[in-house]
Structures are given as C-alpha cells and as structure tokens.
Design a protein around this motif. Structure first.
Motif, PDB file in Angstrom:
ATOM      1  N   VAL A  13       9.335   4.636  55.428  1.00  0.00           N
ATOM      2  CA  VAL A  13       8.786   5.932  55.817  1.00  0.00           C
ATOM      3  C   VAL A  13       9.774   6.695  56.694  1.00  0.00           C
ATOM      4  O   VAL A  13      10.001   7.895  56.513  1.00  0.00           O
ATOM      5  CB  VAL A  13       7.444   5.756  56.551  1.00  0.00           C
ATOM      6  N   ALA A  14      10.380   5.992  57.642  1.00  0.00           N
ATOM      7  CA  ALA A  14      11.362   6.625  58.516  1.00  0.00           C
ATOM      8  C   ALA A  14      12.611   7.040  57.739  1.00  0.00           C
ATOM      9  O   ALA A  14      13.186   8.108  57.978  1.00  0.00           O
ATOM     10  CB  ALA A  14      11.735   5.682  59.649  1.00  0.00           C
ATOM     11  N   ALA A  15      13.038   6.208  56.802  1.00  0.00           N
ATOM     12  CA  ALA A  15      14.213   6.536  55.990  1.00  0.00           C
ATOM     13  C   ALA A  15      13.955   7.758  55.120  1.00  0.00           C
ATOM     14  O   ALA A  15      14.827   8.634  54.977  1.00  0.00           O
ATOM     15  CB  ALA A  15      14.598   5.343  55.123  1.00  0.00           C
ATOM     16  N   ASP A  16      12.774   7.846  54.534  1.00  0.00           N
ATOM     17  CA  ASP A  16      12.418   9.006  53.714  1.00  0.00           C
ATOM     18  C   ASP A  16      12.457  10.284  54.546  1.00  0.00           C
ATOM     19  O   ASP A  16      12.987  11.316  54.114  1.00  0.00           O
ATOM     20  CB  ASP A  16      11.019   8.837  53.117  1.00  0.00           C
ATOM     21  N   PRO A 190      17.468  16.232  62.725  1.00  0.00           N
ATOM     22  CA  PRO A 190      16.046  16.597  62.674  1.00  0.00           C
ATOM     23  C   PRO A 190      15.728  17.865  63.453  1.00  0.00           C
ATOM     24  O   PRO A 190      16.395  18.199  64.451  1.00  0.00           O
ATOM     25  CB  PRO A 190      15.355  15.389  63.326  1.00  0.00           C
ATOM     26  N   THR A 191      14.722  18.571  63.012  1.00  0.00           N
ATOM     27  CA  THR A 191      14.105  19.588  63.838  1.00  0.00           C
ATOM     28  C   THR A 191      13.287  18.880  64.913  1.00  0.00           C
ATOM     29  O   THR A 191      13.065  17.670  64.850  1.00  0.00           O
ATOM     30  CB  THR A 191      13.174  20.482  63.008  1.00  0.00           C
ATOM     31  N   ALA A 192      12.817  19.636  65.896  1.00  0.00           N
ATOM     32  CA  ALA A 192      11.973  19.036  66.931  1.00  0.00           C
ATOM     33  C   ALA A 192      10.711  18.430  66.313  1.00  0.00           C
ATOM     34  O   ALA A 192      10.277  17.337  66.702  1.00  0.00           O
ATOM     35  CB  ALA A 192      11.607  20.085  67.977  1.00  0.00           C
ATOM     36  N   LYS A 193      10.131  19.107  65.338  1.00  0.00           N
ATOM     37  CA  LYS A 193       8.919  18.603  64.690  1.00  0.00           C
ATOM     38  C   LYS A 193       9.195  17.288  63.964  1.00  0.00           C
ATOM     39  O   LYS A 193       8.432  16.317  64.075  1.00  0.00           O
ATOM     40  CB  LYS A 193       8.371  19.639  63.716  1.00  0.00           C
ATOM     41  N   ALA A 194      10.290  17.237  63.213  1.00  0.00           N
ATOM     42  CA  ALA A 194      10.630  16.019  62.480  1.00  0.00           C
ATOM     43  C   ALA A 194      10.916  14.862  63.433  1.00  0.00           C
ATOM     44  O   ALA A 194      10.557  13.713  63.157  1.00  0.00           O
ATOM     45  CB  ALA A 194      11.836  16.271  61.579  1.00  0.00           C
ATOM     46  N   PHE A 195      11.538  15.161  64.560  1.00  0.00           N
ATOM     47  CA  PHE A 195      11.837  14.116  65.534  1.00  0.00           C
ATOM     48  C   PHE A 195      10.561  13.565  66.156  1.00  0.00           C
ATOM     49  O   PHE A 195      10.417  12.352  66.348  1.00  0.00           O
ATOM     50  CB  PHE A 195      12.769  14.663  66.615  1.00  0.00           C
ATOM     51  N   ALA A 196       9.635  14.457  66.473  1.00  0.00           N
ATOM     52  CA  ALA A 196       8.355  14.012  67.035  1.00  0.00           C
ATOM     53  C   ALA A 196       7.614  13.114  66.044  1.00  0.00           C
ATOM     54  O   ALA A 196       6.996  12.113  66.439  1.00  0.00           O
ATOM     55  CB  ALA A 196       7.504  15.217  67.405  1.00  0.00           C
ATOM     56  N   GLU A 197       7.679  13.451  64.779  1.00  0.00           N
ATOM     57  CA  GLU A 197       7.030  12.616  63.763  1.00  0.00           C
ATOM     58  C   GLU A 197       7.719  11.257  63.649  1.00  0.00           C
ATOM     59  O   GLU A 197       7.062  10.227  63.455  1.00  0.00           O
ATOM     60  CB  GLU A 197       7.049  13.344  62.420  1.00  0.00           C
ATOM     61  N   ARG A 198       9.036  11.223  63.791  1.00  0.00           N
ATOM     62  CA  ARG A 198       9.769   9.955  63.750  1.00  0.00           C
ATOM     63  C   ARG A 198       9.431   9.106  64.971  1.00  0.00           C
ATOM     64  O   ARG A 198       9.344   7.880  64.884  1.00  0.00           O
ATOM     65  CB  ARG A 198      11.274  10.220  63.684  1.00  0.00           C
ATOM     66  N   MET A 199       9.246   9.762  66.112  1.00  0.00           N
ATOM     67  CA  MET A 199       8.833   9.041  67.314  1.00  0.00           C
ATOM     68  C   MET A 199       7.528   8.280  67.082  1.00  0.00           C
ATOM     69  O   MET A 199       7.353   7.167  67.579  1.00  0.00           O
ATOM     70  CB  MET A 199       8.650  10.018  68.476  1.00  0.00           C
ATOM     71  N   ASP A 200       6.641   8.882  66.334  1.00  0.00           N
ATOM     72  CA  ASP A 200       5.354   8.249  66.059  1.00  0.00           C
ATOM     73  C   ASP A 200       5.546   6.940  65.289  1.00  0.00           C
ATOM     74  O   ASP A 200       4.857   5.947  65.528  1.00  0.00           O
ATOM     75  CB  ASP A 200       4.463   9.214  65.278  1.00  0.00           C
ATOM     76  N   ILE A 201       6.504   6.940  64.368  1.00  0.00           N
ATOM     77  CA  ILE A 201       6.778   5.736  63.577  1.00  0.00           C
ATOM     78  C   ILE A 201       7.272   4.602  64.471  1.00  0.00           C
ATOM     79  O   ILE A 201       6.922   3.431  64.289  1.00  0.00           O
ATOM     80  CB  ILE A 201       7.814   6.047  62.479  1.00  0.00           C
ATOM     81  N   ASP A 205       8.186   0.306  69.227  1.00  0.00           N
ATOM     82  CA  ASP A 205       9.451  -0.422  69.094  1.00  0.00           C
ATOM     83  C   ASP A 205      10.267  -0.482  70.390  1.00  0.00           C
ATOM     84  O   ASP A 205      11.454  -0.810  70.356  1.00  0.00           O
ATOM     85  CB  ASP A 205      10.296   0.213  67.978  1.00  0.00           C
ATOM     86  N   GLY A 206       9.648  -0.136  71.502  1.00  0.00           N
ATOM     87  CA  GLY A 206      10.312  -0.329  72.777  1.00  0.00           C
ATOM     88  C   GLY A 206      11.191   0.810  73.255  1.00  0.00           C
ATOM     89  O   GLY A 206      11.846   0.690  74.298  1.00  0.00           O
ATOM     90  N   TYR A 207      11.229   1.925  72.538  1.00  0.00           N
ATOM     91  CA  TYR A 207      12.028   3.057  72.996  1.00  0.00           C
ATOM     92  C   TYR A 207      11.338   3.792  74.153  1.00  0.00           C
ATOM     93  O   TYR A 207      11.995   4.411  74.985  1.00  0.00           O
ATOM     94  CB  TYR A 207      12.268   4.049  71.848  1.00  0.00           C
ATOM     95  N   PHE A 208      10.023   3.750  74.184  1.00  0.00           N
ATOM     96  CA  PHE A 208       9.239   4.382  75.238  1.00  0.00           C
ATOM     97  C   PHE A 208       7.860   3.727  75.234  1.00  0.00           C
ATOM     98  O   PHE A 208       7.455   3.131  74.225  1.00  0.00           O
ATOM     99  CB  PHE A 208       9.112   5.899  74.998  1.00  0.00           C
TER     100      PHE A 208
END
Length: 240
Positions: A13-16, A190-201, A205-208
């Motif tokens: 999903v993240a790769a897509d 990524p746009t800000a929106k795309a990055f926020a969606e990736r954060m959700d994935i 995983d320990g990033y935050f």
C-alpha cells in the motif's frame, strides 16, 4: 527515454502511494514511467531507462546485519552497485531519497549513523552555496519546507560529493556525486496530503507515538510544501 521508480518498501500500500506521488510530481505520461519492486525482484535496468528515482523504506542502512531480512540485504546490494555505477558515469542518472541517501553514501565510502534522526513532519532545509549553483537545486528557494521522517543520517557527503542542502538537526539533507547522482534525506515527492496518508500506514512503526498521529498529520497539512516537488520535475526534465 523512460523513468524508472524503484520501491524498497515491503508494504504494498505504501509502495503504491509512493509511486503515485513520484508519477504526479514528475508530470510524465504513464507510458514513460515504470516501477520495480526491489523487495521481491532482482534489479535489471533496461537500456531505454535514462532516469531512476528510488523511494524510501522502513529499512535502515544502520540496522544490524543480523536483523536484516534477505530482501533488505539483496536490495542494498543492488542499490550499492547502482550508486557506484552512476558515480562512475555509467548507466542512467539516479535520485536516491530518504533511506536511499544512506545506501548510496555507504556504497561510496561515506558514513551513516543514528546520530541525526528527524521527527515525522516538516523541517526547514537550507541550500548551501553549492546547492544554490547546482543545475537542479539552484532554482529552488534558498530556504524551504520539506517532509522528513528518518532514524539515521549521513555524517557528510561521500568522498567526492557536494553538499547541496542542510539543516541543524541533520547536516546532510542533499548531496550530488558527479553530474548525475543526487540524493535527498527528505522526501521530495509527496504532497502534504500524500505524506499524511503515508504517516497513517506507518503509525505503529516507531517513527512517532501512534496516539500523536492526528496532531502530527494536522500540522503537516497546514504546511506549504512545494519546493521539493520541483526537484523531481527538474531531475526528470534534465535527464529524460
């Protein structure tokens, strides 16, 4: 002339989503961009590929070798060879991003350490003098917002490299080796929106802290992040 996107992400999903971000940022026709899953396939670059972009990954170069999966070790070996060839002027131009900046630096004799992590979100990046005169970075604002999330960083550009961008938290935000190898620690695609969606994935995983997702995502969405996208467009324009 074809662009190749290489994914080093085990999460499909993240790769897509990352591929779509690169494709949109590059502004190329669908027929002119391909994708390759480095996690499951050996890397073979066709002769018509003139520009390669490499995405991020939850992998870290500094992970203990004993903890790395076969897929991670195999992928790093392929990327090592690609970095060395590109630095030697062989094959297509390559843009390494996030995880890839450390892979390339290590392959070319640089040092990668856990000393320079950055929190998930936005960071202010500043161009060096070399960056301001670089063919790709030179058209950017000298200071701009970028999207970051990483657990490791480079101590310095690899031998022969030019430091293009920096900040206090992570001194190597971008470098160039030779004329055709570029690397960024931040995510340029990524746009800000795309990055926020990736954060959700990756929220677990320990990033935050997972409970902080809503606050962090809202902060990202309030920030204008436009300059990094220009790096993708100029890289593709220059090398295709």
């Amino acid at each position: 002339m074809t662009v190749l996107y290489i994914s080093a992400r085990p999460q499909a999903v993240a790769a897509d989503a990352e591929f779509e971000s690169f494709r949109a940022a590059a502004r190329v026709d669908d027929a002119d961009i391909r994708r390759h899953d480095l996690v499951s396939e050996a890397l073979v670059i066709q002769p018509d590929v003139t520009a390669v972009v490499i995405g991020g990954s939850p992998y870290n170069v500094t992970d203990p070798e004993s903890s790395k999966t076969d897929a991670q070790r195999r992928g790093e070996e392929h990327l090592d060879r690609l970095a060395v060839a590109c630095a030697d002027g062989v094959g297509p131009a390559v843009l390494f991003t996030c995880y890839g900046i450390g892979v390339a630096a290590r392959a070319l004799g640089g040092e990668v350490t856990r000393a320079f992590p950055e929190d998930t979100g936005t960071a202010v990046v500043e161009l060096t003098d070399a960056g301001q005169h670089d063919p790709i970075f030179g058209g950017l604002a000298t200071r701009f917002n970028a999207l970051t999330t990483h657990k490791e960083g480079c101590v310095a550009p690899p031998p022969g490299g030019e430091l293009l961008a920096t900040n206090t938290a992570c001194p190597v935000q971008a470098y160039r080796v030779g004329e055709r190898l570029y690397a960024t620690q931040f995510h340029p695609e990524p746009t800000a929106k795309a990055f926020a969606e990736r954060m959700d994935i990756y929220r677990n995983d320990g990033y935050f802290p997972a409970a902080d997702y809503d606050v962090l995502a809202a902060r990202v969405l309030r920030t204008s992040v436009t300059e990094p996208l220009r790096i993708i467009r100029e890289f593709i324009r220059r090398f295709t």
